[in-house]
Write an enzyme that holds these catalytic residues in place. Structure first.
Site, PDB file in Angstrom:
ATOM      1  NE  ARG A  58      27.240  49.050  40.346  1.00  0.00           N
ATOM      2  CZ  ARG A  58      28.547  48.863  40.557  1.00  0.00           C
ATOM      3  NH1 ARG A  58      29.261  49.779  41.175  1.00  0.00           N
ATOM      4  NH2 ARG A  58      29.143  47.759  40.143  1.00  0.00           N
ATOM      5  CG  HIS A  66      28.452  42.604  41.251  1.00  0.00           C
ATOM      6  ND1 HIS A  66      28.089  43.083  40.006  1.00  0.00           N
ATOM      7  CD2 HIS A  66      29.611  43.253  41.570  1.00  0.00           C
ATOM      8  CE1 HIS A  66      28.984  43.980  39.620  1.00  0.00           C
ATOM      9  NE2 HIS A  66      29.909  44.092  40.528  1.00  0.00           N
ATOM     10  CD  GLN A 121      33.767  41.643  39.739  1.00  0.00           C
ATOM     11  OE1 GLN A 121      33.541  42.822  39.526  1.00  0.00           O
ATOM     12  NE2 GLN A 121      34.912  41.064  39.384  1.00  0.00           N
ATOM     13  CG  ASP A 131      32.950  42.665  48.100  1.00  0.00           C
ATOM     14  OD1 ASP A 131      33.602  43.673  47.777  1.00  0.00           O
ATOM     15  OD2 ASP A 131      31.720  42.540  47.865  1.00  0.00           O
ATOM     16  CB  CYS A 141      34.482  42.291  42.955  1.00  0.00           C
ATOM     17  SG  CYS A 141      33.911  43.108  44.455  1.00  0.00           S
ATOM     18  NE  ARG A 145      32.058  43.347  35.763  1.00  0.00           N
ATOM     19  CZ  ARG A 145      31.611  44.320  36.557  1.00  0.00           C
ATOM     20  NH1 ARG A 145      32.253  44.606  37.670  1.00  0.00           N
ATOM     21  NH2 ARG A 145      30.488  44.966  36.263  1.00  0.00           N
TER      22      ARG A 145
HETATM   23  N1  NVA Z   1      29.839  44.304  47.667  1.00  0.00           N
HETATM   24  C1  NVA Z   1      30.316  45.537  47.077  1.00  0.00           C
HETATM   25  C2  NVA Z   1      30.781  45.296  45.674  1.00  0.00           C
HETATM   26  C3  NVA Z   1      31.326  46.510  44.970  1.00  0.00           C
HETATM   27  C4  NVA Z   1      31.671  46.231  43.541  1.00  0.00           C
HETATM   28  C5  NVA Z   1      29.195  46.564  47.105  1.00  0.00           C
HETATM   29  O1  NVA Z   1      28.032  46.185  46.864  1.00  0.00           O
HETATM   30  O2  NVA Z   1      29.458  47.736  47.367  1.00  0.00           O
HETATM   31  N1   CP Z   2      33.697  45.492  40.823  1.00  0.00           N
HETATM   32  C1   CP Z   2      32.900  46.497  40.469  1.00  0.00           C
HETATM   33  O1   CP Z   2      31.726  46.319  40.138  1.00  0.00           O
HETATM   34  O2   CP Z   2      33.494  47.723  40.492  1.00  0.00           O
HETATM   35  P1   CP Z   2      32.784  49.141  40.361  1.00  0.00           P
HETATM   36  O3   CP Z   2      32.000  49.366  41.613  1.00  0.00           O
HETATM   37  O4   CP Z   2      33.933  50.101  40.220  1.00  0.00           O
HETATM   38  O5   CP Z   2      31.905  49.143  39.158  1.00  0.00           O
END
Ligand code: NVA
Ligand code: CP
Length: 313
Positions: free
Chosen positions: A102, A129, A132, A225, A265, A293
């Protein structure tokens, strides 16, 4: 060797297999049967941004399959002290079987993958992502399959995307392009989707709406989101103003089909991108989405390491 860096990395046939395998793996989990196909395999997880679901789902999933996990964050590894990503990839991938990352830019993930001896999975970047979306599609199939296969149940549906043109939106666009459904996108001006990021084969798979209620009309699924994704915190105040009308509320849900599902998500901010009535209401499947997930990622990790398995495994 295959990586999973964005949704478009797999073919339709591969998704048909992954979803079918997820049904099998989830059934075994729910009936307390062991599914230990990754004994002695190690997954390294690298987090340059915060996480709850991604961390728990990959870690629990790997242990359930008999493997183990190494967790690295920017703060407690040399990644935070500017060791080049290429060098980190060369070292880490000599010691583990699989890597989940990540991070911020997709280019960083690609640089890691280009220097890795083992498969790399995108656990979220600024651009995409895919894990997800894998879970969201499987969740839709579970709730609305009408006896059809996963790919058949997704074909032709309308997904309303209400909110930021972000990593989730880009991944929905890639999924629609490949799986043959439509995304109705509504974002505030200045936060539009950029289809060139997703590298779509055609423009048939999405339609842009200025009014989020219009985007929701007739939708099978309404999804949103956070207004401010990780890495964009400095823009938070400006975004709060710009996104004020992009809150999925009961009025928006009533524009969708009567049996439309709501997905997010997570993490969610009630009163911002979604009202409490919607996310805690009867059309919401957000907890199934989060749980799935783990099930889809178990199928994904197994596929990347072992290839196709028969359902007796
Ligand atoms: N769009 C959000 C998703 C979090 C799971 C982010 O990138 O923070
Ligand atoms: N939806 C998702 O990826 O959640 P986290 O940021 O908690 O991993």
């Amino acid at each position: 060797m295959k990586h999973y860096l964005q949704f478009s990395d797999f073919t339709l046939e591969e998704y048909a297999y992954i979803f079918q395998r997820t049904v099998h793996i989830k059934h075994k989990f729910k009936t307390y049967q062991k599914h230990r196909t990754l004994v002695d395999r190690t997954l390294a997880m690298i987090f340059e941004k915060a996480s709850t679901r991604t961390r728990v789902s990959f870690e629990a999933g790997m242990y359930q399959m008999g493997g183990s996990v190494v967790n690295l964050t920017t703060g407690d590894s040399q990644l935070g002290r500017s060791e080049p990503i290429e060098d980190s990839a060369k070292v880490i991938s000599r010691m583990v079987d699989l890597v989940m990352i990540r991070t911020y830019g997709q280019d960083k993930l690609t640089a890691f993958a280009n220097n890795s001896r083992v498969p790399v999975i995108n656990g979220l970047t600024n651009e995409f992502h895919p894990c997800q979306i894998l879970a969201d599609l499987f969740t839709f199939f579970e709730h609305r399959n009408f006896g059809k296969s996963p790919l058949e149940s997704l074909k032709g549906i309308v997904v309303a995307w209400v909110g930021d043109g972000n990593n989730m939106a880009n991944s929905w666009l890639q999924a629609a392009d490949l799986l043959d459904f439509k995304v109705h996108v509504s974002t505030p001006s200045g936060y539009e989707i950029d289809p060139s990021i997703s590298g779509l084969k055609s423009t048939h798979s999405f339609k842009v709406f200025a009014d989020p209620r219009e985007a929701c009309k007739g939708a099978d699924l309404v999804t949103t989101d956070v207004w401010t994704s990780m890495g964009y915190e400095a823009e938070n105040e400006k975004r709060q103003k710009a996104f004020a009308n992009w809150c999925v509320n009961p009025e928006m849900m009533s524009a969708a089909k009567p049996d439309a599902l709501f997905m997010h998500c997570l993490p969610a901010h009630r009163g911002e991108e979604v009202s409490a009535e919607v996310i805690d209401g009867p059309q919401s499947v957000v907890w199934d989405e989060a749980e799935n997930r783990m099930h889809v990622q178990k199928a994904l990790m197994e596929y990347l390491l072992l290839g196709r398995q028969t359902d007796s495994a």
